[in-house]
Design a protein around this motif. Structure first.
Motif, PDB file in Angstrom:
ATOM      1  N   PHE A  85       0.669   4.975 -52.159  1.00  0.00           N
ATOM      2  CA  PHE A  85       1.980   4.701 -52.746  1.00  0.00           C
ATOM      3  C   PHE A  85       2.678   5.987 -53.183  1.00  0.00           C
ATOM      4  CE2 PHE A  85      -0.083   0.629 -53.011  1.00  0.00           C
ATOM      5  CZ  PHE A  85       0.934  -0.311 -52.922  1.00  0.00           C
ATOM      6  N   HIS A  86       3.979   5.876 -53.431  1.00  0.00           N
ATOM      7  CA  HIS A  86       4.771   7.005 -53.929  1.00  0.00           C
ATOM      8  C   HIS A  86       4.233   7.443 -55.287  1.00  0.00           C
ATOM      9  CE1 HIS A  86       8.309   9.062 -55.694  1.00  0.00           C
ATOM     10  NE2 HIS A  86       8.542   9.428 -54.436  1.00  0.00           N
ATOM     11  N   SER A  87       4.370   8.733 -55.580  1.00  0.00           N
ATOM     12  CA  SER A  87       3.801   9.284 -56.808  1.00  0.00           C
ATOM     13  C   SER A  87       4.330   8.593 -58.062  1.00  0.00           C
ATOM     14  CB  SER A  87       4.069  10.788 -56.884  1.00  0.00           C
ATOM     15  OG  SER A  87       5.468  11.045 -56.854  1.00  0.00           O
ATOM     16  N   SER A  88       5.601   8.197 -58.067  1.00  0.00           N
ATOM     17  CA  SER A  88       6.155   7.538 -59.254  1.00  0.00           C
ATOM     18  C   SER A  88       5.499   6.181 -59.491  1.00  0.00           C
ATOM     19  CB  SER A  88       7.671   7.361 -59.112  1.00  0.00           C
ATOM     20  OG  SER A  88       7.979   6.513 -58.013  1.00  0.00           O
ATOM     21  N   LEU A  89       5.176   5.473 -58.415  1.00  0.00           N
ATOM     22  CA  LEU A  89       4.511   4.180 -58.548  1.00  0.00           C
ATOM     23  C   LEU A  89       3.041   4.363 -58.925  1.00  0.00           C
ATOM     24  CD1 LEU A  89       6.070   2.236 -55.535  1.00  0.00           C
ATOM     25  CD2 LEU A  89       6.835   2.348 -57.906  1.00  0.00           C
ATOM     26  N   ARG A  90       2.413   5.400 -58.398  1.00  0.00           N
ATOM     27  CA  ARG A  90       1.034   5.691 -58.791  1.00  0.00           C
ATOM     28  C   ARG A  90       0.960   5.989 -60.285  1.00  0.00           C
ATOM     29  NH1 ARG A  90       0.699   9.303 -54.108  1.00  0.00           N
ATOM     30  NH2 ARG A  90       0.681  11.034 -55.598  1.00  0.00           N
ATOM     31  N   LYS A 138       6.429  -3.628 -43.135  1.00  0.00           N
ATOM     32  CA  LYS A 138       7.242  -4.408 -44.065  1.00  0.00           C
ATOM     33  C   LYS A 138       7.040  -3.984 -45.516  1.00  0.00           C
ATOM     34  CE  LYS A 138       7.435  -8.503 -41.107  1.00  0.00           C
ATOM     35  NZ  LYS A 138       7.199  -9.969 -41.002  1.00  0.00           N
ATOM     36  N   GLY A 139       6.125  -3.028 -45.720  1.00  0.00           N
ATOM     37  CA  GLY A 139       5.902  -2.534 -47.068  1.00  0.00           C
ATOM     38  C   GLY A 139       4.562  -2.959 -47.625  1.00  0.00           C
ATOM     39  N   THR A 140       4.230  -2.407 -48.757  1.00  0.00           N
ATOM     40  CA  THR A 140       2.970  -2.720 -49.440  1.00  0.00           C
ATOM     41  C   THR A 140       3.230  -2.926 -50.929  1.00  0.00           C
ATOM     42  OG1 THR A 140       2.537  -0.349 -49.671  1.00  0.00           O
ATOM     43  CG2 THR A 140       1.490  -1.472 -47.825  1.00  0.00           C
ATOM     44  N   MET A 141       2.293  -3.611 -51.575  1.00  0.00           N
ATOM     45  CA  MET A 141       2.427  -3.863 -52.999  1.00  0.00           C
ATOM     46  C   MET A 141       1.047  -4.051 -53.613  1.00  0.00           C
ATOM     47  SD  MET A 141       4.003  -7.732 -52.885  1.00  0.00           S
ATOM     48  CE  MET A 141       5.559  -7.024 -52.401  1.00  0.00           C
ATOM     49  N   ALA A 142       0.998  -3.898 -54.914  1.00  0.00           N
ATOM     50  CA  ALA A 142      -0.241  -4.116 -55.664  1.00  0.00           C
ATOM     51  C   ALA A 142       0.127  -4.530 -57.073  1.00  0.00           C
ATOM     52  CB  ALA A 142      -1.084  -2.842 -55.693  1.00  0.00           C
ATOM     53  N   ILE A 167       3.535  -2.957 -58.561  1.00  0.00           N
ATOM     54  CA  ILE A 167       4.354  -1.975 -57.872  1.00  0.00           C
ATOM     55  C   ILE A 167       4.583  -2.466 -56.449  1.00  0.00           C
ATOM     56  CG2 ILE A 167       3.576  -0.034 -59.262  1.00  0.00           C
ATOM     57  CD1 ILE A 167       1.692   0.751 -56.990  1.00  0.00           C
ATOM     58  N   ALA A 168       5.722  -2.092 -55.876  1.00  0.00           N
ATOM     59  CA  ALA A 168       6.053  -2.570 -54.535  1.00  0.00           C
ATOM     60  C   ALA A 168       6.898  -1.542 -53.801  1.00  0.00           C
ATOM     61  CB  ALA A 168       6.802  -3.896 -54.613  1.00  0.00           C
ATOM     62  N   GLU A 169       6.521  -1.296 -52.568  1.00  0.00           N
ATOM     63  CA  GLU A 169       7.331  -0.510 -51.633  1.00  0.00           C
ATOM     64  C   GLU A 169       7.638  -1.416 -50.456  1.00  0.00           C
ATOM     65  OE1 GLU A 169       6.162   4.147 -52.150  1.00  0.00           O
ATOM     66  OE2 GLU A 169       4.747   2.928 -51.002  1.00  0.00           O
ATOM     67  N   ILE A 170       8.806  -2.034 -50.471  1.00  0.00           N
ATOM     68  CA  ILE A 170       9.196  -3.009 -49.459  1.00  0.00           C
ATOM     69  C   ILE A 170      10.320  -2.413 -48.621  1.00  0.00           C
ATOM     70  CG2 ILE A 170      10.090  -5.331 -49.064  1.00  0.00           C
ATOM     71  CD1 ILE A 170       8.885  -6.120 -51.753  1.00  0.00           C
ATOM     72  N   THR A 171      10.133  -2.464 -47.316  1.00  0.00           N
ATOM     73  CA  THR A 171      11.113  -1.883 -46.410  1.00  0.00           C
ATOM     74  C   THR A 171      12.492  -2.491 -46.639  1.00  0.00           C
ATOM     75  OG1 THR A 171       9.387  -1.540 -44.748  1.00  0.00           O
ATOM     76  CG2 THR A 171      11.667  -1.465 -43.984  1.00  0.00           C
ATOM     77  N   GLY A 172      13.484  -1.627 -46.805  1.00  0.00           N
ATOM     78  CA  GLY A 172      14.854  -2.074 -47.017  1.00  0.00           C
ATOM     79  C   GLY A 172      15.234  -2.268 -48.460  1.00  0.00           C
ATOM     80  N   LEU A 173      14.264  -2.132 -49.377  1.00  0.00           N
ATOM     81  CA  LEU A 173      14.535  -2.294 -50.808  1.00  0.00           C
ATOM     82  C   LEU A 173      14.119  -1.025 -51.549  1.00  0.00           C
ATOM     83  CD1 LEU A 173      13.194  -5.926 -51.446  1.00  0.00           C
ATOM     84  CD2 LEU A 173      15.581  -5.213 -51.167  1.00  0.00           C
ATOM     85  N   PRO A 174      14.707  -0.766 -52.693  1.00  0.00           N
ATOM     86  CA  PRO A 174      14.255   0.382 -53.492  1.00  0.00           C
ATOM     87  C   PRO A 174      12.845   0.140 -54.020  1.00  0.00           C
ATOM     88  CG  PRO A 174      15.838  -0.945 -54.724  1.00  0.00           C
ATOM     89  CD  PRO A 174      15.830  -1.482 -53.332  1.00  0.00           C
ATOM     90  N   ARG A 175      12.167   1.222 -54.357  1.00  0.00           N
ATOM     91  CA  ARG A 175      10.828   1.082 -54.948  1.00  0.00           C
ATOM     92  C   ARG A 175      10.937   0.298 -56.256  1.00  0.00           C
ATOM     93  NH1 ARG A 175      11.107   6.675 -53.836  1.00  0.00           N
ATOM     94  NH2 ARG A 175      10.111   7.174 -51.853  1.00  0.00           N
ATOM     95  N   MET A 176       9.975  -0.580 -56.457  1.00  0.00           N
ATOM     96  CA  MET A 176      10.027  -1.438 -57.638  1.00  0.00           C
ATOM     97  C   MET A 176       8.717  -1.358 -58.408  1.00  0.00           C
ATOM     98  SD  MET A 176      11.972  -4.881 -56.301  1.00  0.00           S
ATOM     99  CE  MET A 176      11.056  -4.955 -54.771  1.00  0.00           C
ATOM    100  N   LYS A 177       8.824  -1.606 -59.702  1.00  0.00           N
ATOM    101  CA  LYS A 177       7.645  -1.645 -60.553  1.00  0.00           C
ATOM    102  C   LYS A 177       7.919  -2.602 -61.706  1.00  0.00           C
ATOM    103  CE  LYS A 177       9.268   2.592 -62.800  1.00  0.00           C
ATOM    104  NZ  LYS A 177       9.004   4.033 -63.022  1.00  0.00           N
TER     105      LYS A 177
END
Length: 446
Positions: free
Chosen positions: A215-220, A353-357, A365-375
């Motif tokens: 995942f992106h460092s901010s989500l980690r 399509k992205g990943t989440m945990a 946390i979620a990295e979904i294609t087409g959407l901003p990173r979410m937490k």
């Protein structure tokens, strides 16, 4: 037992080994194809692995995340199910040998058998650690966990620290550690008043310096803080050197330490099962079967492999559900095109399509294609919705949604879904009085 042979009929016979994400999606994509399908699996059910940790931590019933494979025939009559384990494959004869002396012949073969826990050759890990990959693993973890809690409660006057170690800070490890920490923080004060929650430790051990590495460092960073907020003992940049019956030897910056623990949960990677070596297929890194751009097994016409068990060296894919789902559908399209004499599809292209945990209640946390990173809460709501929607069968979706709602909405339910917990005797004579605040006493609760 006498030999039994399963023959192909007049139509091409497609044999699918494995009823997971890749195998089932291949079967369903062939629903209207002019083929007969045999689905083979060692179990009679499909397990929804992304929620298996919820069974291990007593939040879901095992039936909530499993689906009867034979029920695939309810909407698809060109498929039948055979329970069995593949022992060998004769590619010249186009035949599989299953346990019980059963032979299954094929015209097309799709290998989608999944993988197993990887212990990386660490001494004692395979013997003493509890992997978390199959339904049976989750039940073993759950029953061991509650056996240790009951033991601690029975001997509360001499309560010793109880440590649960989770090895591996990928999604399964993080989600398991977060769920265990919330159980300790929210449930134990109610259900185990004899115990001091501060003496129950949840340790998460990870060789790399971060949790949730892809995942992106901010989500980690968010996930790390969310785990720490829940009181998880993070041991990052720490390698497991040995697993013993009573704990784990870890190493950080060349300094070794022994962490005493009677429950070590292994969530640290996967590898192909050793039995794949008897299938006469080319294998690459991690024992995975080598495939081309259409997921054909190298050098074996009519044989395909999809999901975690396969790898294209020129385009390796993550070992996640979506690559398996998409590859299973693609292989089915390739087979149908050949059967119908049509031009084959373009080479397989994975659509990420992205990943989440999730870390716990209202935290993901979620990295979904087409959407901003979410937490946080928005990511958690999406995580719950997607996972419930991806379950097989409306009964499973309803049961899972009900159980998760009761668990997470308002923290009002402390009803753990438990199994058979072995009886534990007190280590010395014990007197139970009516003072709920005295060590070793029992308290009646409404």
């Amino acid at each position: 037992m006498s030999s039994q042979t399963t023959n192909a009929h007049h139509r091409p016979h497609v044999v699918v080994v494995g009823g997971g994400f890749g195998g089932l999606n291949a079967v369903r994509q062939l629903r209207h194809a002019n083929v007969d399908i045999t689905l083979i699996d060692r179990h009679t059910y499909n397990t929804f692995q992304p929620l298996i940790y919820q069974v291990a931590t007593a939040a879901l019933n095992p039936g909530d995340i499993t689906w009867f494979l034979r029920s695939v025939r309810a909407k698809q009559k060109n498929v039948r199910f055979v329970r069995g384990t593949v022992e060998s494959i004769d590619h010249e004869a186009k035949a599989l040998t299953l346990d019980g002396n059963v032979t299954v012949k094929y015209d097309y073969l799709i290998l989608a058998a999944g993988v197993t826990a990887n212990f990386f050759g660490i001494p004692g890990a395979e013997t003493f650690a509890f992997p978390l990959y199959r339904r049976s693993h989750a039940l073993r973890v759950r029953d061991k966990l509650f056996a240790k809690l009951e033991d601690a409660a029975m001997n509360a006057e001499d309560q010793e620290d109880l440590r649960i170690i989770v090895v591996g800070a990928g999604p399964t490890g993080v989600e398991t550690a977060g769920a265990l920490a919330e159980m300790r923080n929210q449930d134990l004060p109610v259900t185990y008043p004899e115990l001091d929650p501060h003496r129950v430790h949840i340790s998460l051990v990870e060789m790399s310096p971060n949790v949730l590495g892809p995942f992106h460092s901010s989500l980690r960073d968010y996930a790390k803080k969310a785990l720490e907020k829940r009181g998880v003992d993070l041991r990052l940049a720490t390698a497991v050197k040995e697993v013993r019956e009573d704990g784990v030897v870890v190493e950080n910056h060349a300094k070794q330490e022994f962490l005493e623990s009677e429950l070590v949960i292994w969530a640290s990677g996967v590898t192909a099962h050793p039995s794949v070596a008897a299938w006469n297929v080319p294998q690459g890194r991690g024992g995975r079967i080598l495939v081309d751009e259409h997921h054909r097994v190298a050098g074996l016409p009519g044989v395909f492999a999809v999901g975690d068990i396969s790898i294209n060296p020129d385009n390796p894919l993550p070992q996640l559900a979506q690559p398996a789902v998409q590859a299973g559908k693609h292989v089915a399209k390739v087979i149908r095109a050949e059967v119908e004499g049509k031009e084959q599809p373009k080479p397989f292209t994975y659509v990420d399509k992205g990943t989440m945990a999730t870390i716990g209640r209202s935290s993901a946390i979620a990295e979904i294609t087409g959407l901003p990173r979410m937490k946080g809460f928005p990511a958690w709501i999406i995580w719950v919705g997607i996972h419930v929607a991806q379950l097989l069968g409306n009964r499973n979706r309803l049961a899972t949604m009900t159980n998760l709602s009761l668990k997470y909405i308002g923290w009002r339910s402390h009803n753990a879904i438990v199994g058979e917990t072995p009886y534990t005797a007190a280590r010395k004579p014990r007197v139970i009085d009516h003072n709920p605040h005295s060590p070793g006493s029992a308290e009646s609760a409404e």
